[in-house]
Each structure stands twice: as C-alpha cells, then as structure tokens.
Design a protein around this motif. Structure first.
Motif, short mmCIF file in Angstrom:
data_model
loop_
_atom_site.label_atom_id
_atom_site.label_comp_id
_atom_site.label_asym_id
_atom_site.label_seq_id
_atom_site.Cartn_x
_atom_site.Cartn_y
_atom_site.Cartn_z
N ILE A 32 -2.16 -1.86 -5.76
CA ILE A 32 -3.46 -1.96 -7.08
C ILE A 32 -2.98 -0.81 -8.36
CG2 ILE A 32 -4.51 -3.68 -5.94
CD1 ILE A 32 -6.18 -1.97 -5.12
N TRP A 88 -12.94 6.27 1.35
CA TRP A 88 -13.16 4.78 1.90
C TRP A 88 -13.07 5.50 3.08
CZ3 TRP A 88 -9.62 3.28 5.88
CH2 TRP A 88 -8.52 3.71 5.88
N GLN A 97 -8.69 -3.86 3.97
CA GLN A 97 -7.59 -5.18 3.64
C GLN A 97 -6.17 -6.03 4.42
OE1 GLN A 97 -7.90 -5.88 -0.11
NE2 GLN A 97 -9.21 -4.70 0.48
N HIS A 98 -5.82 -5.06 5.90
CA HIS A 98 -5.09 -5.67 6.60
C HIS A 98 -5.43 -7.18 6.94
CE1 HIS A 98 -5.31 -1.32 8.64
NE2 HIS A 98 -4.78 -1.46 7.46
N LYS A 146 -3.46 0.84 11.53
CA LYS A 146 -4.65 0.65 12.74
C LYS A 146 -5.18 1.25 11.59
CE LYS A 146 -6.03 4.04 12.44
NZ LYS A 146 -6.19 5.27 11.67
N PRO A 147 -6.68 0.56 12.31
CA PRO A 147 -7.02 -1.03 13.17
C PRO A 147 -6.72 -1.71 12.86
CG PRO A 147 -8.99 0.34 11.94
CD PRO A 147 -8.00 0.62 11.99
N PRO A 168 -5.39 -0.28 2.88
CA PRO A 168 -6.95 0.54 4.01
C PRO A 168 -7.25 -0.25 4.56
CG PRO A 168 -7.06 1.13 1.21
CD PRO A 168 -5.61 0.14 1.76
N GLY A 199 0.98 -0.98 0.15
CA GLY A 199 0.13 0.48 0.29
C GLY A 199 0.80 1.11 0.66
N THR A 200 -0.19 1.85 -0.99
CA THR A 200 1.88 3.25 -1.04
C THR A 200 1.05 4.45 -1.09
OG1 THR A 200 1.69 2.82 -3.96
CG2 THR A 200 3.62 1.59 -2.28
N GLY A 201 -0.16 4.73 -0.53
CA GLY A 201 -0.89 5.88 -0.32
C GLY A 201 -0.09 6.34 0.68
N MET A 250 -0.06 7.39 4.12
CA MET A 250 0.52 6.93 5.27
C MET A 250 1.77 6.78 4.83
SD MET A 250 0.55 7.53 8.64
CE MET A 250 1.39 6.81 10.17
N ARG A 264 -8.84 8.92 -0.99
CA ARG A 264 -8.24 8.38 1.35
C ARG A 264 -9.29 9.07 2.01
NH1 ARG A 264 -4.44 12.63 2.43
NH2 ARG A 264 -4.60 14.12 1.38
N HIS A 274 -6.50 5.00 18.45
CA HIS A 274 -5.57 5.62 18.76
C HIS A 274 -6.14 6.33 20.46
CE1 HIS A 274 -2.88 6.06 15.58
NE2 HIS A 274 -3.93 6.31 14.59
N1 LIG Z 1 -0.78 5.61 11.99
C1 LIG Z 1 -1.88 6.17 12.12
O1 LIG Z 1 -1.86 7.76 12.66
C2 LIG Z 1 -2.32 6.75 10.77
C3 LIG Z 1 -1.89 7.68 9.75
C4 LIG Z 1 -2.71 7.26 8.53
C5 LIG Z 1 -3.23 6.36 8.34
N2 LIG Z 1 -3.30 5.44 9.30
C6 LIG Z 1 -3.66 4.13 8.33
O2 LIG Z 1 -2.76 3.35 7.46
C7 LIG Z 1 -3.52 3.26 6.53
C8 LIG Z 1 -3.70 3.68 4.81
O3 LIG Z 1 -4.44 4.71 4.82
P1 LIG Z 1 -4.06 6.12 4.25
O4 LIG Z 1 -4.35 7.36 4.43
O5 LIG Z 1 -2.09 5.67 3.63
O6 LIG Z 1 -4.98 5.14 3.16
P2 LIG Z 1 -4.75 5.41 1.09
O7 LIG Z 1 -5.94 5.69 0.59
O8 LIG Z 1 -3.60 7.58 0.97
O9 LIG Z 1 -3.54 4.64 1.04
C9 LIG Z 1 -3.84 3.41 0.57
C10 LIG Z 1 -3.55 2.41 -0.76
O10 LIG Z 1 -3.64 0.97 -0.49
C11 LIG Z 1 -3.42 0.81 -2.13
N3 LIG Z 1 -4.23 -0.75 -1.70
C12 LIG Z 1 -5.54 -0.82 -1.56
N4 LIG Z 1 -5.59 -2.31 -1.88
C13 LIG Z 1 -4.60 -2.78 -1.52
C14 LIG Z 1 -4.28 -4.28 -1.33
N5 LIG Z 1 -4.90 -5.03 -1.12
N6 LIG Z 1 -3.16 -4.86 -2.11
C15 LIG Z 1 -2.14 -2.64 -2.15
N7 LIG Z 1 -2.39 -2.05 -1.92
C16 LIG Z 1 -3.81 -1.73 -1.51
C17 LIG Z 1 -4.76 1.69 -2.25
O11 LIG Z 1 -4.49 1.64 -3.24
C18 LIG Z 1 -3.60 3.00 -2.15
O12 LIG Z 1 -2.78 3.28 -2.74
C19 LIG Z 1 -5.57 2.80 7.18
O13 LIG Z 1 -4.91 0.99 7.69
C20 LIG Z 1 -5.27 3.83 7.40
O14 LIG Z 1 -6.02 3.92 9.43
C21 LIG Z 1 -2.62 5.17 9.95
#
Ligand SMILES: NC(=O)c1ccc[n+]([C@@H]2O[C@H](COP(=O)([O-])OP(=O)(O)OC[C@H]3O[C@@H](n4cnc5c(N)ncnc54)[C@H](O)[C@@H]3O)[C@@H](O)[C@H]2O)c1
Length: 350
Positions: free
Chosen positions: A36, A174, A77-78, A96-97, A74, A10-12, A14, A171, A192
């Motif tokens: 993906i 979802w 998917q965890h 998390k979660p 997301p 997952g390269t979004g 976070m 982002r 959190h």
């Molecule tokens: N710990 C923290 O403080 C903190 C802060 C922000 C986000 N998060 C967590 O990080 C996670 C991602 O959040 P985000 O804001 O980066 O979301 P995002 O939507 O920006 O990024 C998620 C990425 O995962 C990709 N993806 C989706 N399904 C996939 C799969 N099966 N295989 C590979 N890639 C896949 C998506 O295409 C997307 O690029 C979430 O679980 C969120 O709760 C945690």
C-alpha cells in the motif's frame, strides 16, 4: 518442472528475506509484489527484478497469475488478507504470528483445510540446526524425563540503534502499538520462543502465570499516530503436560544482544543447552557419566531446511509440512491467555 509462481504481499523489511530465499530457488518465480506504500513497492520490485507490482491485494487477485502468496504484511493484516487469498484459491506462506487473536488464527486454519490449500507459518527458527538437533536428542531420550526448562529471546532495539531508530521508523512503531495490531514482544518474538521450546521438548503447556511490562518511552506514551501501548518485556511461568515446569522470557531491552535465542532443558538423566544468534549457534550436552563430573560436551548440528524450501515442497506435494496453520493457531491460544492472565503480582511486604 513448471515454476511455482509466488506473490509477495507486503514489501517491507522482512519481505527482503522472502525475495532472496524464493528468488534463489530454481523452481520458483517471484512474479509480483503488493504494497500500500507505492514508493516502497517500486523500490522493492526494482531491486529484486519482480515483473508485476500492485497497489493492493484486490488488484493482484484480479490479475490472479500466481499460485501462492508470501504474506509479509504487519501482524494485524495477516488474518484479513490470508482469508481473501484462501477464498481465491491461493496457497499461503504467512509470517508470524498467524493472527492477533486465537479465534482469527483458528478461522484461518479452518478455511485453509476446508479449501484443501497449503499453508505454512514462518516460524523461522525451525530452520536452525540447533533447534532440530536439540529436538532429536530429546526425542532419543538423552535428558531422560524433562524436569525444568529455561528459554529466552533477547533483543535490544529499544536501547541500541543497531537496527535503526524505533522513534522514527514505521516498522518499529507498529510493533510498539496494540492499536496498530501488535501484541508487543509477546506476539513478535514470544511466539518464536514458545515454538522453539515446545517443538524441542515435544511438551504442551497446561498452566501459566504471566507478567508483561510496557515501558514509558515517549511523552504521553505516543509518537505521531502511534500510541505506545504494547508490551516490551514478558515473563511466562509454565507447567507442561509431561510434569515439567519452565520459565520463558522475551525482551526488547536486553542490552548487548541483537537477536539471541536460548534454551536449557534439564532432565532426570541429562541436560541440553542450545543457543542461536544468526549466523551462529551451538548445542552442548551433559548426560550419562558426565552428569557426575558436570562435564558439558559440544554436539555437532547438521544443516536444517529453511521454511521457504519446505513451503515450495509442500505446494508441489499438495500437503503442508510443519509448521502449519494449525500449529500456529495452537500457539496463538497461549498468547491470548498470557494477555488475559498478565498480572502485576502481589506487592512485596504488602
Ligand atoms: N519470521 C521472522 O523471523 C520475522 C522477522 C521479521 C518480521 N517478521 C514478520 O513479518 C511481518 C512484516 O514485518 P516487517 O518488519 O517486514 O514490517 P514492515 O513494516 O517493514 O513491512 C510491512 C509492509 O507491509 C505493508 N502493508 C501494510 N498493510 C498492507 C496491506 N494490507 N497490503 C499490502 N501491504 C501492506 C506496509 O506498507 C509495509 O511495507 C510481520 O508480521 C512480522 O512479525 C517475521
């Protein structure tokens, strides 16, 4: 030392934090990325100079040349992806979660332990000096017996555009949709604040009342493929095993705050207030003789270790530091219960 080889799944948004944190460690190599979304993946691996890129987890597993994965997909998917990683013998640092329901989180903790692998969950605020100091002061007995607790997590991205536009960016969309596996504000940041509170106090919730709200935001409560059915605000009223009670709030509409966490713990001998709003925070105490004069004194907080460092240390030692999967699974039970118990209350004057 041989570097620990990390795959970022997952390269979004976070994932940038993961790439920066792991990329800065001398004994770590970020060897691959998976997404993906091909455009996002290409931009990410180029920006962070990551040598290998895969269109899905199966392709990365077929390659296999990594020790551990940072799961930054997301929430929905965890569970499926982490179970695949564990089955392939990889350590997992999961966002998390941990899952979207308690049963899945327990299955992840069980599978990890059975495989003898290391798993940690990125409950980020463990890495804040304010939380670690608050916990230490409470453990030293500074507040005495805890009586009352207030905790809140304030965001306002549904109101302000400081983090972009929730109407058009996936982002945020979802996060607004149960259909897309989000537990709303409860799962996103409620986890959190529940960790922050219970880690600081050392107490365990034993009873709860819950109120969740989903605000009307778009015609038909829908934007494109996203049904906007996830909660945006939560209030939990809790009783704890140490005899204390407390209120926990989280919202995406606390205008004027981007991302602020606050905790107040009141005991029979003193009180502590802590807040963190990146990059700053503070802790102050009213205790001892100061209780009679209502005097609060600031407390210095030594630096705390980020989860990223702890995870790499855990992989090297073959033993997970906290917060681990089991802890995250225990917290997940509270999320399940909050949804089950969520009530609209009795009408006033009814
Ligand atoms: N710990 C923290 O403080 C903190 C802060 C922000 C986000 N998060 C967590 O990080 C996670 C991602 O959040 P985000 O804001 O980066 O979301 P995002 O939507 O920006 O990024 C998620 C990425 O995962 C990709 N993806 C989706 N399904 C996939 C799969 N099966 N295989 C590979 N890639 C896949 C998506 O295409 C997307 O690029 C979430 O679980 C969120 O709760 C945690």
């Amino acid at each position: 030392v041989t570097p620990v080889r990390i795959l970022i799944l997952g390269t979004g948004d976070m994932a940038k934090e993961h790439a920066k944190a792991f990329g800065a460690m001398a004994d770590v190599e970020v060897v691959g990325g998976v997404d993906i979304d091909p455009a996002r993946l290409a931009a990410f691996t180029a920006l962070h100079k990551i040598p290998h890129a895969f269109p899905d987890l199966e392709a990365a597993l077929a390659w296999g040349a990594f020790d551990a994965a940072a799961n930054v997909t997301p929430d929905s998917q965890h569970h499926p992806t982490t179970m695949r990683l564990i089955a392939a013998g990889k350590h997992v640092f999961c966002e998390k979660p941990l899952a979207t329901i308690h049963g899945d989180a327990v299955a992840m903790a069980d599978a990890l332990e059975a495989a003898g692998l290391v798993g940690m969950v990125n409950l980020t605020y463990r890495g804040t000096p304010e939380l670690q100091k608050t916990r230490a002061l409470i453990a030293e007995g500074v507040v005495g017996r805890i009586r009352h607790v207030e905790a809140s997590y304030r965001q306002s991205w549904l109101v302000g555009r400081h983090w972009g536009d929730w109407r058009t960016e996936s982002r945020w969309l979802w996060r607004l949709s149960e259909e897309h596996g989000s537990l709303g504000v409860l799962g996103d940041v409620g986890i959190h604040i529940l960790d922050f509170l219970t880690f600081a106090t050392g107490s365990t919730p034993t009873a709860m009342q819950a109120r969740l709200v989903t605000y009307p935001k778009a015609p038909g409560d829908r934007i494109g493929a996203y049904r906007l059915d996830a909660n945006d605000g939560m209030i939990l009223s809790l009783a704890f095993d140490d005899g204390s009670i407390g209120m926990v709030q989280a919202s995406r509409t606390m205008t004027g705050y981007a991302n602020r966490i606050e905790l107040r713990v009141f005991g029979d001998r003193g009180a502590i207030e802590a807040y963190h709003e990146y990059p700053q925070g503070a802790v102050r105490v009213c205790a001892g003789a100061d209780v009679d004069t209502l005097t609060w004194r600031p407390v210095a907080c030594p630096p705390a270790r980020p989860n990223y460092d702890a995870f790499i240390r855990s992989v090297r030692a073959g033993r997970a530091e906290e917060p681990g999967f089991r802890r995250a699974a225990d917290l997940q039970r509270i999320l399940d219960d909050a949804r089950r118990l969520a009530t609209t209350g009795d009408p006033i004057g009814g």
